[in-house]
Scaffold this motif. Structure first.
Motif, PDB file in Angstrom:
ATOM      1  N   PHE A  23       1.166  -1.221   0.157  1.00 47.62           N
ATOM      2  CA  PHE A  23       0.133  -0.044  -0.092  1.00 47.62           C
ATOM      3  C   PHE A  23       0.589   1.134   0.039  1.00 47.62           C
ATOM      4  CE2 PHE A  23      -3.724  -2.053   1.436  1.00 47.62           C
ATOM      5  CZ  PHE A  23      -4.614  -1.600   0.466  1.00 47.62           C
ATOM      6  N   ARG A  24       1.891   1.371   0.783  1.00 50.35           N
ATOM      7  CA  ARG A  24       2.925   2.210   0.550  1.00 50.35           C
ATOM      8  C   ARG A  24       3.484   3.031  -0.873  1.00 50.35           C
ATOM      9  NH1 ARG A  24       2.680   6.752   2.070  1.00 50.35           N
ATOM     10  NH2 ARG A  24       2.518   5.940   4.484  1.00 50.35           N
ATOM     11  N   ALA A  25       3.426   1.971  -1.626  1.00 46.80           N
ATOM     12  CA  ALA A  25       4.188   2.047  -2.925  1.00 46.80           C
ATOM     13  C   ALA A  25       2.175   2.147  -3.017  1.00 46.80           C
ATOM     14  CB  ALA A  25       4.201   0.811  -4.122  1.00 46.80           C
ATOM     15  N   ASP A  26       2.237   2.269  -3.427  1.00 49.43           N
ATOM     16  CA  ASP A  26       0.505   2.806  -4.291  1.00 49.43           C
ATOM     17  C   ASP A  26      -0.069   3.778  -3.549  1.00 49.43           C
ATOM     18  OD1 ASP A  26       0.316  -0.100  -5.202  1.00 49.43           O
ATOM     19  OD2 ASP A  26      -1.053  -1.177  -3.804  1.00 49.43           O
ATOM     20  N   LEU A  27      -0.044   4.148  -1.934  1.00 42.63           N
ATOM     21  CA  LEU A  27      -0.373   5.688  -2.064  1.00 42.63           C
ATOM     22  C   LEU A  27       0.969   6.419  -2.326  1.00 42.63           C
ATOM     23  CD1 LEU A  27      -1.373   4.996   1.402  1.00 42.63           C
ATOM     24  CD2 LEU A  27      -2.986   4.725  -0.140  1.00 42.63           C
ATOM     25  N   ASP A  28       2.114   6.047  -2.800  1.00 45.24           N
ATOM     26  CA  ASP A  28       2.953   7.977  -3.206  1.00 45.24           C
ATOM     27  C   ASP A  28       2.814   7.504  -5.250  1.00 45.24           C
ATOM     28  OD1 ASP A  28       3.915   7.184  -0.710  1.00 45.24           O
ATOM     29  OD2 ASP A  28       6.105   6.486  -0.987  1.00 45.24           O
ATOM     30  N   ARG A  29       2.614   6.049  -5.249  1.00 44.90           N
ATOM     31  CA  ARG A  29       2.063   6.095  -6.954  1.00 44.90           C
ATOM     32  C   ARG A  29       0.855   7.249  -6.743  1.00 44.90           C
ATOM     33  NH1 ARG A  29       2.542   1.373  -7.698  1.00 44.90           N
ATOM     34  NH2 ARG A  29       0.608   0.732  -8.018  1.00 44.90           N
ATOM     35  N   LEU A  30      -0.279   6.704  -6.490  1.00 47.97           N
ATOM     36  CA  LEU A  30      -1.192   7.765  -6.056  1.00 47.97           C
ATOM     37  C   LEU A  30      -0.767   9.068  -5.866  1.00 47.97           C
ATOM     38  CD1 LEU A  30      -4.255   7.925  -6.691  1.00 47.97           C
ATOM     39  CD2 LEU A  30      -4.369   7.683  -4.274  1.00 47.97           C
ATOM     40  N   LEU A  31      -0.723   9.596  -4.784  1.00 49.84           N
ATOM     41  CA  LEU A  31       0.016  10.702  -4.879  1.00 49.84           C
ATOM     42  C   LEU A  31       0.610  11.771  -5.527  1.00 49.84           C
ATOM     43  CD1 LEU A  31      -0.202  13.479  -2.348  1.00 49.84           C
ATOM     44  CD2 LEU A  31       1.685  12.319  -1.470  1.00 49.84           C
ATOM     45  N   ARG A  32       1.653  10.775  -7.090  1.00 48.27           N
ATOM     46  CA  ARG A  32       2.101  11.710  -7.472  1.00 48.27           C
ATOM     47  C   ARG A  32       1.676  11.432  -8.463  1.00 48.27           C
ATOM     48  NH1 ARG A  32       6.412   7.389  -6.110  1.00 48.27           N
ATOM     49  NH2 ARG A  32       5.612   6.369  -7.891  1.00 48.27           N
ATOM     50  N   GLU A  33       0.263  10.989  -8.924  1.00 46.84           N
ATOM     51  CA  GLU A  33       0.318  11.150 -10.137  1.00 46.84           C
ATOM     52  C   GLU A  33      -1.167  12.316  -9.929  1.00 46.84           C
ATOM     53  OE1 GLU A  33      -1.914   7.019 -10.696  1.00 46.84           O
ATOM     54  OE2 GLU A  33      -0.742   6.183 -11.961  1.00 46.84           O
ATOM     55  N   LEU A  34      -1.084  12.618  -8.822  1.00 46.48           N
ATOM     56  CA  LEU A  34      -2.357  13.267  -8.464  1.00 46.48           C
ATOM     57  C   LEU A  34      -1.600  14.828  -8.653  1.00 46.48           C
ATOM     58  CD1 LEU A  34      -4.695  12.188  -5.248  1.00 46.48           C
ATOM     59  CD2 LEU A  34      -5.211  12.616  -7.201  1.00 46.48           C
ATOM     60  N   LYS A  35      -0.496  14.611  -8.115  1.00 44.69           N
ATOM     61  CA  LYS A  35       0.425  16.375  -8.438  1.00 44.69           C
ATOM     62  C   LYS A  35       0.787  16.678  -9.435  1.00 44.69           C
ATOM     63  CE  LYS A  35       1.986  16.111  -4.019  1.00 44.69           C
ATOM     64  NZ  LYS A  35       3.248  16.082  -2.553  1.00 44.69           N
ATOM     65  N   SER A  36       1.007  15.320 -10.718  1.00 45.16           N
ATOM     66  CA  SER A  36       1.226  15.896 -11.579  1.00 45.16           C
ATOM     67  C   SER A  36      -0.283  16.004 -12.569  1.00 45.16           C
ATOM     68  CB  SER A  36       1.543  14.101 -12.645  1.00 45.16           C
ATOM     69  OG  SER A  36       2.195  14.295 -13.764  1.00 45.16           O
ATOM     70  N   HIS A  37      -1.546  15.030 -12.911  1.00 49.53           N
ATOM     71  CA  HIS A  37      -2.656  16.297 -12.939  1.00 49.53           C
ATOM     72  C   HIS A  37      -2.835  17.374 -12.588  1.00 49.53           C
ATOM     73  CE1 HIS A  37      -6.012  15.645 -14.907  1.00 49.53           C
ATOM     74  NE2 HIS A  37      -7.099  16.119 -13.854  1.00 49.53           N
ATOM     75  N   GLY A  38      -2.507  17.432 -11.187  1.00 46.12           N
ATOM     76  CA  GLY A  38      -2.513  18.525 -10.976  1.00 46.12           C
ATOM     77  C   GLY A  38      -1.688  20.029 -11.553  1.00 46.12           C
ATOM     78  N   ARG A  39      -0.425  19.657 -12.366  1.00 45.50           N
ATOM     79  CA  ARG A  39       0.392  20.339 -12.750  1.00 45.50           C
ATOM     80  C   ARG A  39      -0.423  20.510 -14.271  1.00 45.50           C
ATOM     81  NH1 ARG A  39       4.588  18.111  -9.613  1.00 45.50           N
ATOM     82  NH2 ARG A  39       4.215  16.632 -11.425  1.00 45.50           N
ATOM     83  N   ASP A  40      -0.449  19.780 -14.558  1.00 45.94           N
ATOM     84  CA  ASP A  40      -1.463  19.450 -15.915  1.00 45.94           C
ATOM     85  C   ASP A  40      -2.371  20.451 -16.451  1.00 45.94           C
ATOM     86  OD1 ASP A  40       0.523  17.882 -16.803  1.00 45.94           O
ATOM     87  OD2 ASP A  40      -0.778  15.907 -16.423  1.00 45.94           O
TER      88      ASP A  40
END
Length: 246
Positions: A229-246
């Protein structure tokens, strides 16, 4: 017809002894087992209700925090607009051209401030959502934190290139990280899974890592295989932040 009373009495005693033995060694253990199962079921229901209550509390907290952030943002924007209007009024006497130039600069600064503020609040909200998810994961049953991730590790291993898969056992026992110490059965299940994927018997070393939250990770010399879950949550957070920058 002649009745043998002694035989009848002995048979009656035998039946009574048999009934006593059944009650003593069958019915009482079965009743105790049923009571234990009912108690376990009641505990599971209580734990589920507690988890639901905690989740609702966290959801309410998130909603309140979002409302507070929105109110703060509106106040900041209102203050910036008021400052811009005051500046505009102050420079109008000096000439329309200068006033227009200053107005454009102030509006650009307001827009920049608004975007920075919204970005900051969005990042805080994303991090808060991930933190809430991490807290909810801790409510999982202890067995589910391991057994539910073994198949996922197997799938990730099978996705590796053949040379990377073969190199996993080059340095000796396969290093496995788990959210907690493994039971004998869990260790056996993981060894069996690795033997099936790698095509040969393997040994493993296990290190407990509570930061994984739930799941497993293999740290081989040439490959890191994650299903936690830690890897999943880290990946989710990166995707959320990347989507926000887009």
């Amino acid at each position: 017809m002649h009745l043998d009373w002694w035989t009848l009495a002995l048979q009656t005693v035998n039946v009574l002894v048999l009934l006593w033995l059944l009650k003593r060694f069958l019915m009482q253990p079965v009743a105790a087992m049923i009571d234990a199962r009912q108690a376990a079921a009641a505990k599971l229901i209580a734990d589920a209700q507690a988890a639901r209550t905690d989740a609702m509390a966290e959801k309410q907290k998130a909603a309140e925090e979002t409302s507070r952030l929105a109110a703060t943002r509106d106040d900041a924007l209102k203050a910036a607009l008021a400052e811009a209007e005051a500046a505009k009024a102050a420079v109008l006497a000096g000439g329309r051209a200068e006033a227009e130039k200053l107005r454009a600069a102030v509006e650009a600064d307001i827009e920049r401030h608004r975007k920075e503020t919204e970005t900051s609040y969005a990042e805080d909200a994303k991090s808060l959502a991930v933190d809430i998810a991490a807290k909810l994961v801790t409510r999982l049953p202890e067995t589910a934190k391991i057994t539910g991730f073994i198949d996922g590790i197997a799938m990730a291993l099978r996705a590796l290139p053949p040379e990377s898969l073969a190199a996993i056992t080059e340095s000796g026992p396969v290093p496995v990280r788990a959210v907690r110490a493994l039971t004998d059965k869990e260790t056996s299940d993981i060894r069996a899974m690795l033997a099936e994927v790698l095509g040969k018997p393997v040994e493993i070393t296990v290190a407990a890592d509570p930061t994984l939250l739930a799941g497993l990770q293999i740290d081989a010399p040439h490959a890191v295989v994650r299903n936690n879950f830690r890897a999943d949550l880290d990946r989710l957070l990166r995707e959320l932040k990347s989507h926000g920058r887009d």
